[in-house]
Motif scaffolding. Structure first.
Motif, PDB file in Angstrom:
ATOM      1  N   ILE A 209       0.833  -1.212   0.000  1.00  5.28           N
ATOM      2  CA  ILE A 209       0.000   0.000   0.000  1.00  5.28           C
ATOM      3  C   ILE A 209       0.860   1.252   0.000  1.00  5.28           C
ATOM      4  CG2 ILE A 209      -1.668   1.318   1.368  1.00  5.28           C
ATOM      5  CD1 ILE A 209      -2.876  -1.336   2.260  1.00  5.28           C
ATOM      6  N   ALA A 210       1.975   1.224   0.734  1.00  2.00           N
ATOM      7  CA  ALA A 210       2.853   2.393   0.817  1.00  2.00           C
ATOM      8  C   ALA A 210       3.489   2.734  -0.523  1.00  2.00           C
ATOM      9  CB  ALA A 210       3.929   2.161   1.868  1.00  2.00           C
ATOM     10  N   GLN A 211       3.570   1.784  -1.443  1.00  2.00           N
ATOM     11  CA  GLN A 211       4.182   2.025  -2.748  1.00  2.00           C
ATOM     12  C   GLN A 211       3.222   2.655  -3.753  1.00  2.00           C
ATOM     13  OE1 GLN A 211       5.504  -2.056  -3.494  1.00  2.00           O
ATOM     14  NE2 GLN A 211       7.640  -1.427  -3.251  1.00  2.00           N
ATOM     15  N   ILE A 212       1.954   2.724  -3.424  1.00  2.00           N
ATOM     16  CA  ILE A 212       0.975   3.321  -4.341  1.00  2.00           C
ATOM     17  C   ILE A 212       1.051   4.841  -4.226  1.00  2.00           C
ATOM     18  CG2 ILE A 212      -1.434   3.420  -5.035  1.00  2.00           C
ATOM     19  CD1 ILE A 212      -0.165   0.655  -5.269  1.00  2.00           C
TER      20      ILE A 212
ATOM     21  N   ILE B  39      -2.522  -5.038  -5.635  1.00  2.00           N
ATOM     22  CA  ILE B  39      -2.078  -5.074  -4.247  1.00  2.00           C
ATOM     23  C   ILE B  39      -2.543  -6.375  -3.596  1.00  2.00           C
ATOM     24  CG2 ILE B  39      -2.196  -2.545  -4.030  1.00  2.00           C
ATOM     25  CD1 ILE B  39      -4.671  -2.964  -2.211  1.00  2.00           C
ATOM     26  N   ALA B  40      -1.749  -6.857  -2.669  1.00  2.00           N
ATOM     27  CA  ALA B  40      -2.158  -7.955  -1.795  1.00  2.00           C
ATOM     28  C   ALA B  40      -2.282  -7.359  -0.400  1.00  2.00           C
ATOM     29  CB  ALA B  40      -1.127  -9.076  -1.818  1.00  2.00           C
ATOM     30  N   ALA B  41      -3.408  -7.588   0.256  1.00  2.00           N
ATOM     31  CA  ALA B  41      -3.651  -6.946   1.537  1.00  2.00           C
ATOM     32  C   ALA B  41      -4.537  -7.816   2.420  1.00  2.00           C
ATOM     33  CB  ALA B  41      -4.303  -5.576   1.317  1.00  2.00           C
ATOM     34  N   ILE B  42      -4.597  -7.449   3.691  1.00  2.00           N
ATOM     35  CA  ILE B  42      -5.405  -8.163   4.681  1.00  2.00           C
ATOM     36  C   ILE B  42      -6.771  -7.493   4.756  1.00  2.00           C
ATOM     37  CG2 ILE B  42      -5.537  -8.859   7.099  1.00  2.00           C
ATOM     38  CD1 ILE B  42      -2.326  -8.028   6.872  1.00  2.00           C
TER      39      ILE B  42
ATOM     40  N   SER C 143       2.967  -2.326   5.470  1.00  2.00           N
ATOM     41  CA  SER C 143       3.689  -1.118   5.061  1.00  2.00           C
ATOM     42  C   SER C 143       3.067   0.159   5.607  1.00  2.00           C
ATOM     43  CB  SER C 143       3.737  -1.036   3.532  1.00  2.00           C
ATOM     44  OG  SER C 143       2.463  -0.726   2.991  1.00  2.00           O
ATOM     45  N   THR C 144       1.925   0.064   6.281  1.00  3.37           N
ATOM     46  CA  THR C 144       1.222   1.269   6.728  1.00  3.37           C
ATOM     47  C   THR C 144       0.468   1.010   8.020  1.00  3.37           C
ATOM     48  OG1 THR C 144      -0.469   2.910   6.092  1.00  3.37           O
ATOM     49  CG2 THR C 144      -0.790   0.652   5.326  1.00  3.37           C
ATOM     50  N   GLU C 145       0.249   2.091   8.776  1.00  4.05           N
ATOM     51  CA  GLU C 145      -0.580   2.017   9.982  1.00  4.05           C
ATOM     52  C   GLU C 145      -2.015   2.416   9.680  1.00  4.05           C
ATOM     53  OE1 GLU C 145       0.204   1.183  13.081  1.00  4.05           O
ATOM     54  OE2 GLU C 145       2.376   0.924  12.915  1.00  4.05           O
TER      55      GLU C 145
END
Length: 313
Positions: free
Chosen positions: A56-59, A71-74, A104-106
């Protein structure tokens, strides 16, 4: 087509509505996929179609409108049912919000799933949220909705069993940070009102909050009164809310200001200093855009008495 070549059968071609054009150079036609539509990959196209997952931080927060990202995410939360939006000429479209996060992010990310993806695909995701599943999303676009979010496109697929190095590393991260993720998920569920307990806060407690522990949709109610003693909070109040606070109609406030009716204003000032009222504030879009927490007025919750009628001249 996205990441490959395909043959498409039984798709309707019709004039394209201006609202769906990305640029003025787009053709004046659009292809509509329905249940009879068949999409098959061209057999001589042997290139593997593998999502190029990013964190996510790379977007980029301000991406080119034509760029698409995987993206792959929870998955932390899925709206319980689609919201239906009526567009021009009675055309109805569906949208459903999915809240995700990665290591990658809070700050959780909102993905707006549209039309067919908002139906069965989201129903399946919703059933799995308690297990904190790692899911792949392909061909997403950046959206300014709520500061920074992402939206599905015609090419988007939802990979419920995402494969690859990044999904595997995320699954390991989930196993090692399950408690932290459950806490974030609980905050989201509380925010969405699924088991919310509304509490009144103070300005001092509000100032203690950090960007890392605040959600974009969060709203906080607190008493704004001089006797609170915990601090002060500057706010900008517009027409409808000003009428509630001053207990007067907007035209009367305007008239008093330009006639320099200081006596009436002093009476209002005295009343505001002695009468508590409740307001609701929330973070503005700098939270999701730049991870900076700034508060803006959302709503006047209540005042001590109903608005006054317009005074006689």
């Amino acid at each position: 087509m996205y990441n490959g070549e395909y043959e498409i059968a039984n798709a309707h071609i019709k004039p394209c509505e201006e609202q769906w054009k990305v640029s003025t150079s787009d053709l004046d036609y659009q292809m509509h996929f329905g249940k009879p539509t068949i999409v098959e990959r061209v057999k001589n196209d042997e290139r593997p179609i593998l999502p190029q997952y990013r964190s996510i931080a790379q977007i980029p927060k301000r991406a080119d409108p034509n760029d698409k990202y995987d993206i792959a995410a929870i998955v932390l939360f899925v709206e319980d049912k689609p919201r239906r939006i009526v567009r021009e000429q009675g055309h109805v479209i569906c949208v459903r919000e999915i809240t995700v996060i990665d290591h990658s992010t809070e700050q959780p990310l909102i993905i707006s799933a549209w039309n067919d993806l908002a139906e069965d695909e989201c129903d399946l995701l919703m059933k799995k949220t308690e297990q904190l599943p790692v899911v792949g999303f392909t061909a997403l676009k950046v959206s300014p909705h709520k500061g920074f979010s992402m939206t599905t496109t015609m090419s988007t697929t939802i990979q419920h069993a995402a494969v690859g190095e990044r999904p595997r590393s995320l699954e390991d991260w989930v196993a090692n940070h399950n408690i932290k993720l459950c806490e974030i998920q609980a905050r989201i569920l509380t925010l969405k009102g699924l088991f919310a307990v509304h509490q009144t806060s103070t300005i001092a407690a509000l100032r203690m909050k950090k960007a890392q522990t605040t959600l974009q949709d969060e709203r906080i109610t607190f008493n704004c009164e001089v006797s609170d003693g915990t601090g002060t909070l500057p706010i900008t109040v517009f027409t409808a809310d000003a009428e509630k606070i001053f207990q007067a109609l907007a035209e009367d406030i305007f008239r008093m200001k330009h006639s320099e009716n200081l006596t009436r204003f002093e009476a209002m000032k005295s009343k505001l200093q002695t009468t508590p009222f409740s307001i609701k504030v929330g973070p503005n879009t700098t939270l999701s855009m730049n991870n900076v927490l700034q508060w803006v007025l959302k709503k006047i919750i209540q005042t001590a008495e109903p608005p006054l009628n317009s005074p006689t001249a």
